[in-house]
Design a protein around this motif. Structure first.
Motif, PDB file in Angstrom:
ATOM      1  N   ILE A 206       2.239  34.668 114.520  1.00 43.63           N
ATOM      2  CA  ILE A 206       1.621  35.196 115.403  1.00 43.63           C
ATOM      3  C   ILE A 206       1.648  34.284 116.557  1.00 43.63           C
ATOM      4  CG2 ILE A 206      -0.439  36.150 116.437  1.00 43.63           C
ATOM      5  CD1 ILE A 206      -1.319  37.091 113.754  1.00 43.63           C
ATOM      6  N   GLY A 207       2.427  34.714 117.644  1.00 47.99           N
ATOM      7  CA  GLY A 207       2.298  33.493 119.006  1.00 47.99           C
ATOM      8  C   GLY A 207       0.830  33.520 119.562  1.00 47.99           C
ATOM      9  N   ILE A 208       0.687  32.517 120.076  1.00 54.15           N
ATOM     10  CA  ILE A 208      -0.381  32.253 120.709  1.00 54.15           C
ATOM     11  C   ILE A 208      -0.911  33.174 121.871  1.00 54.15           C
ATOM     12  CG2 ILE A 208      -0.364  29.805 120.132  1.00 54.15           C
ATOM     13  CD1 ILE A 208       0.050  28.872 122.900  1.00 54.15           C
ATOM     14  N   TYR A 468     -10.434  48.401 116.498  1.00 53.74           N
ATOM     15  CA  TYR A 468     -11.240  47.322 116.963  1.00 53.74           C
ATOM     16  C   TYR A 468     -11.160  46.115 115.895  1.00 53.74           C
ATOM     17  CZ  TYR A 468     -15.714  44.754 118.265  1.00 53.74           C
ATOM     18  OH  TYR A 468     -16.481  43.875 118.413  1.00 53.74           O
ATOM     19  N   PHE A 469     -11.512  46.369 114.651  1.00 49.84           N
ATOM     20  CA  PHE A 469     -11.381  45.299 113.643  1.00 49.84           C
ATOM     21  C   PHE A 469     -10.196  44.734 113.430  1.00 49.84           C
ATOM     22  CE2 PHE A 469     -15.686  47.692 112.933  1.00 49.84           C
ATOM     23  CZ  PHE A 469     -16.577  46.421 112.998  1.00 49.84           C
ATOM     24  N   GLY A 470      -9.035  45.887 113.506  1.00 47.69           N
ATOM     25  CA  GLY A 470      -7.922  44.963 113.310  1.00 47.69           C
ATOM     26  C   GLY A 470      -7.604  43.926 114.243  1.00 47.69           C
ATOM     27  N   ARG A 471      -7.824  44.455 115.515  1.00 50.63           N
ATOM     28  CA  ARG A 471      -7.727  43.479 116.691  1.00 50.63           C
ATOM     29  C   ARG A 471      -8.282  42.282 116.416  1.00 50.63           C
ATOM     30  NH1 ARG A 471      -8.973  44.848 123.098  1.00 50.63           N
ATOM     31  NH2 ARG A 471     -10.911  44.488 121.979  1.00 50.63           N
ATOM     32  N   ARG A 472      -9.611  42.270 115.944  1.00 50.80           N
ATOM     33  CA  ARG A 472     -10.400  41.007 115.968  1.00 50.80           C
ATOM     34  C   ARG A 472      -9.782  40.433 114.954  1.00 50.80           C
ATOM     35  NH1 ARG A 472     -15.554  39.490 117.176  1.00 50.80           N
ATOM     36  NH2 ARG A 472     -16.522  38.154 115.704  1.00 50.80           N
ATOM     37  N   ALA A 473      -9.649  40.876 113.688  1.00 54.60           N
ATOM     38  CA  ALA A 473      -8.483  40.095 112.509  1.00 54.60           C
ATOM     39  C   ALA A 473      -7.459  39.390 112.901  1.00 54.60           C
ATOM     40  CB  ALA A 473      -8.480  40.915 111.316  1.00 54.60           C
ATOM     41  N   PHE A 474      -6.730  40.180 113.823  1.00 56.71           N
ATOM     42  CA  PHE A 474      -5.325  39.675 114.580  1.00 56.71           C
ATOM     43  C   PHE A 474      -5.818  38.389 115.515  1.00 56.71           C
ATOM     44  CE2 PHE A 474      -2.327  39.408 118.003  1.00 56.71           C
ATOM     45  CZ  PHE A 474      -1.137  39.421 117.477  1.00 56.71           C
ATOM     46  N   GLU A 475      -6.829  38.587 116.079  1.00 59.72           N
ATOM     47  CA  GLU A 475      -7.301  37.372 116.967  1.00 59.72           C
ATOM     48  C   GLU A 475      -7.745  36.037 116.040  1.00 59.72           C
ATOM     49  OE1 GLU A 475      -6.721  36.714 120.292  1.00 59.72           O
ATOM     50  OE2 GLU A 475      -5.945  38.703 120.407  1.00 59.72           O
ATOM     51  N   ARG A 476      -8.420  36.476 115.090  1.00 59.81           N
ATOM     52  CA  ARG A 476      -8.934  35.272 114.116  1.00 59.81           C
ATOM     53  C   ARG A 476      -7.451  34.685 113.453  1.00 59.81           C
ATOM     54  NH1 ARG A 476     -13.595  34.894 111.700  1.00 59.81           N
ATOM     55  NH2 ARG A 476     -12.735  34.470 109.663  1.00 59.81           N
ATOM     56  N   SER A 477      -6.568  35.223 113.154  1.00 58.50           N
ATOM     57  CA  SER A 477      -5.429  34.958 112.698  1.00 58.50           C
ATOM     58  C   SER A 477      -4.541  33.795 113.656  1.00 58.50           C
ATOM     59  CB  SER A 477      -4.391  36.013 112.199  1.00 58.50           C
ATOM     60  OG  SER A 477      -4.988  36.778 111.045  1.00 58.50           O
ATOM     61  N   LYS A 478      -4.659  34.443 114.963  1.00 61.28           N
ATOM     62  CA  LYS A 478      -3.727  34.063 115.996  1.00 61.28           C
ATOM     63  C   LYS A 478      -4.561  32.551 116.214  1.00 61.28           C
ATOM     64  CE  LYS A 478      -3.013  36.094 119.820  1.00 61.28           C
ATOM     65  NZ  LYS A 478      -3.063  36.429 121.252  1.00 61.28           N
ATOM     66  N   TRP A 479      -5.788  32.292 116.256  1.00 55.55           N
ATOM     67  CA  TRP A 479      -6.440  30.988 116.351  1.00 55.55           C
ATOM     68  C   TRP A 479      -6.612  30.073 115.201  1.00 55.55           C
ATOM     69  CZ3 TRP A 479      -8.069  28.962 120.953  1.00 55.55           C
ATOM     70  CH2 TRP A 479      -8.147  29.548 122.056  1.00 55.55           C
ATOM     71  N   PHE A 480      -6.047  30.801 113.889  1.00 59.74           N
ATOM     72  CA  PHE A 480      -6.601  29.988 112.733  1.00 59.74           C
ATOM     73  C   PHE A 480      -5.837  28.622 112.652  1.00 59.74           C
ATOM     74  CE2 PHE A 480      -4.801  28.915 108.274  1.00 59.74           C
ATOM     75  CZ  PHE A 480      -6.218  29.010 107.673  1.00 59.74           C
ATOM     76  N   SER A 483      -7.401  23.801 116.812  1.00 60.59           N
ATOM     77  CA  SER A 483      -8.312  22.844 116.406  1.00 60.59           C
ATOM     78  C   SER A 483      -9.817  23.297 117.239  1.00 60.59           C
ATOM     79  CB  SER A 483      -8.250  21.578 116.717  1.00 60.59           C
ATOM     80  OG  SER A 483      -7.683  21.271 117.923  1.00 60.59           O
ATOM     81  N   ASN A 484      -9.718  24.412 118.116  1.00 57.72           N
ATOM     82  CA  ASN A 484     -10.693  24.662 119.108  1.00 57.72           C
ATOM     83  C   ASN A 484     -10.974  26.209 118.952  1.00 57.72           C
ATOM     84  OD1 ASN A 484     -11.046  22.279 120.438  1.00 57.72           O
ATOM     85  ND2 ASN A 484      -8.786  22.585 121.112  1.00 57.72           N
ATOM     86  N   SER A 485     -10.687  26.685 117.677  1.00 53.11           N
ATOM     87  CA  SER A 485     -10.797  28.132 117.446  1.00 53.11           C
ATOM     88  C   SER A 485     -12.456  28.575 117.661  1.00 53.11           C
ATOM     89  CB  SER A 485     -10.647  28.537 116.053  1.00 53.11           C
ATOM     90  OG  SER A 485     -10.797  30.084 115.788  1.00 53.11           O
ATOM     91  N   PRO A 486     -12.649  29.707 118.514  1.00 55.63           N
ATOM     92  CA  PRO A 486     -13.927  30.315 118.453  1.00 55.63           C
ATOM     93  C   PRO A 486     -14.571  31.027 117.216  1.00 55.63           C
ATOM     94  CG  PRO A 486     -12.344  31.839 119.392  1.00 55.63           C
ATOM     95  CD  PRO A 486     -11.485  30.412 119.245  1.00 55.63           C
ATOM     96  N   TYR A 487     -13.537  31.114 116.207  1.00 54.91           N
ATOM     97  CA  TYR A 487     -14.027  31.600 114.887  1.00 54.91           C
ATOM     98  C   TYR A 487     -14.288  30.706 113.961  1.00 54.91           C
ATOM     99  CZ  TYR A 487     -11.716  35.649 117.387  1.00 54.91           C
ATOM    100  OH  TYR A 487     -11.427  36.579 118.555  1.00 54.91           O
ATOM    101  N   THR A 488     -15.126  30.941 113.198  1.00 59.88           N
ATOM    102  CA  THR A 488     -15.389  30.279 111.851  1.00 59.88           C
ATOM    103  C   THR A 488     -14.732  30.681 110.659  1.00 59.88           C
ATOM    104  OG1 THR A 488     -17.329  31.481 111.435  1.00 59.88           O
ATOM    105  CG2 THR A 488     -17.591  29.484 112.628  1.00 59.88           C
ATOM    106  N   TYR A 489     -14.243  29.973 109.951  1.00 58.25           N
ATOM    107  CA  TYR A 489     -13.366  30.536 108.587  1.00 58.25           C
ATOM    108  C   TYR A 489     -13.965  29.727 107.522  1.00 58.25           C
ATOM    109  CZ  TYR A 489      -9.955  31.083 112.331  1.00 58.25           C
ATOM    110  OH  TYR A 489      -9.327  31.668 113.497  1.00 58.25           O
ATOM    111  N   SER A 490     -14.186  30.672 106.304  1.00 61.18           N
ATOM    112  CA  SER A 490     -14.738  30.185 105.247  1.00 61.18           C
ATOM    113  C   SER A 490     -13.677  29.529 104.221  1.00 61.18           C
ATOM    114  CB  SER A 490     -15.292  31.385 104.352  1.00 61.18           C
ATOM    115  OG  SER A 490     -14.438  32.512 104.150  1.00 61.18           O
TER     116      SER A 490
END
Length: 490
Positions: A206-208, A468-480, A483-490
């Protein structure tokens, strides 16, 4: 413009009007300083997934560009990306950056337009756009080709990329200072069409600044408008519907024996809805069948349906049992308003006719005859209690060998056995099953069904939530990988 390489004497030309500081000879790959007309170094030729050529023209968003230079930058030992320098006819600059098949179109911007809370802040503001730092990358020029206004810096450069959706700011820091570029995602198809390229590298990951596969906001707006239209249509249909019994008649089987009956016409007004048909018949250990053809009198279209009515009961092992019903119903679905009539056929199980049970006892009391409801005759020797059943009187007369047969001949002689039994019968015949004479048909145009309406609305809501949730999951994957991701990953 054309230049003769001072090293190999090859002519290098470019169809663009701008001030050139240095160029890379297309033949010997020497980097030529134009004011001094000398080679400053030999550079590698760009070959890693390069799809555009120096001098190639293409049109993006109505502006024609010429590819004037190509640079491949390298990060670490295995990561490369390509930068294509573009010039329009007015001398304006643009840049196409491609990495892993993802394309970004960038323009130079004034660093005075950039605002931040502090130098180390991960949030950068450009106009009304707030962008978050994605990553900091150190790289250097690995290969180059073409013509350049400024001298190429082959030293280490630091890139900071700030992202907001499909837009980004690229901050390039080198020994010559800091430059800023504003970029936005551009699709592979658009690049392919702009430069008439046969093949482009497939993208991976996924491109940034890659957009989600669907414009969620636009899709939700479309679904909201669709839901409103569906609600208005449903409201109209409900408001214009008249729920009523439209047909009711008793049909006698004798009237439709080997033929069809055409019913009287009836009118349906309002929106399309199911037409419910109820049929009933006095079946008793028997069956009946009704065939209905619903005829639209406007276009003569016919919809056929057939329904069985059956009901059986009895006793077995001391317990009563029953199955089936005297009443059945079915629907003609989605019947449009208009004038209709039925074509009706019906048939039944015919009642079984049989003789009444009767008995005969000889004057001496030695012989008894009994005939059941189905015509079977039982012969009994009252002295020995021996009994044998015969299908009819003729079979009894043919038996002259058995003890019972001899007893019948001795006792009755040539007397007609059927006459003896019939003399004691109360009536000649009865029906083994009650006679069913008719079937009743009733048709009612039902209220407009809300089932499909609710289903469609629930589907639209589910689809909107999925997007909505698909785009949110997509954005999480984009920022994975940031080092400055706004999301938290378990």
């Amino acid at each position: 413009m054309h230049y003769i390489c001072p090293v190999c004497k090859t002519e290098n030309t470019i169809d663009a009007d701008f001030k050139i500081g240095e160029y890379v000879c297309k033949s010997c790959s020497n980097l030529i300083d134009i004011p001094k007309n000398v080679s400053t170094k030999v550079v590698k030729k760009p070959i890693e997934n390069v799809v555009l050529e120096v001098g190639q023209k293409g049109t993006i968003d109505g502006t024609e560009y010429t590819v004037t230079g190509i640079i491949i930058r390298k990060y670490g030992s295995t990561i490369f990306w390509r930068e294509y320098y573009l010039k329009d006819k007015k001398g304006g600059n643009a840049f196409l950056s491609e990495s892993d098949g993802h394309w970004v179109l960038l323009y130079s911007i004034d660093k005075m337009e950039i605002k931040r809370k502090s130098w180390n802040s991960i949030i950068l503001q450009y106009g009304t756009l707030n962008l978050r730092r994605y990553e900091t990358t150190e790289c250097h020029i690995h290969a180059a080709a073409g013509f350049f206004e400024d001298s190429l810096d082959f030293g280490l450069s630091t890139y900071k990329e700030y992202v907001n959706g499909t837009q980004m700011i690229s901050e390039e820091k080198s020994k010559d200072g800091v430059q800023y570029f504003f970029g936005k995602h551009i699709s592979r198809c658009k690049v392919k069409k702009a430069f008439n390229i046969a093949n482009l590298p497939n993208y991976t990951g996924i491109g940034i600044v890659q957009p989600f596969y669907v414009n969620v906001k636009q899709a939700i707006n479309i679904m909201a408008v669709s839901a409103l239209i569906i609600c208005l249509i449903q409201l109209y249909v409900v408001a214009t519907r008249t729920n009523a019994s439209v047909f009711e008649q008793e049909i006698y089987f004798a009237d439709v024996l080997d033929k069809e009956m055409v019913s009287k016409s009836f009118e349906l007004s309002g929106g399309s809805a199911p037409l419910k048909v109820e049929i009933s018949s006095d079946v008793n250990n028997s069956w009946a069948n009704v065939g209905l053809g619903l005829v639209n009198e406007k276009n003569n279209e016919i919809v056929f349906a057939s329904k069985d009515i059956e009901e059986y009961h009895g006793y077995e092992d001391g317990e009563s049992w029953s199955e089936g019903s005297k009443d059945e119903s079915f629907n003609f679905c989605g019947v449009a308003p208009g004038k209709y009539h039925f074509v009706i056929s019906a048939q039944r199980q015919e009642p079984v006719q049989t003789s009444l049970p009767t008995t005969y006892r000889s004057p001496d009391g030695n012989l008894s005859l009994s005939r059941d409801a189905y015509g079977t005759i039982s012969v009994t020797n009252n002295l020995t209690l021996e009994t044998t059943a015969f299908g009819d009187a003729k079979l009894i007369r043919k038996d002259s060998m058995s003890a019972l047969g001899k007893l019948v001949h001795q006792t009755l002689g040539k007397t007609d056995i059927d006459s003896l039994l019939n003399a004691n019968a109360q009536a000649e015949t009865i029906s083994a099953t009650p006679e069913n004479k008719s079937v009743k048909i009733k048709a009612e145009w039902l209220p407009v069904s809300f089932g499909n309406f609710v289903f469609v609305l629930l589907f639209l809501v589910a689809l909107a939530l999925g997007l909505y949730f698909g785009r949110r999951a997509f954005e999480r994957s984009k920022w994975f990988n940031s080092s400055n991701s706004p999301y938290t990953y378990s």
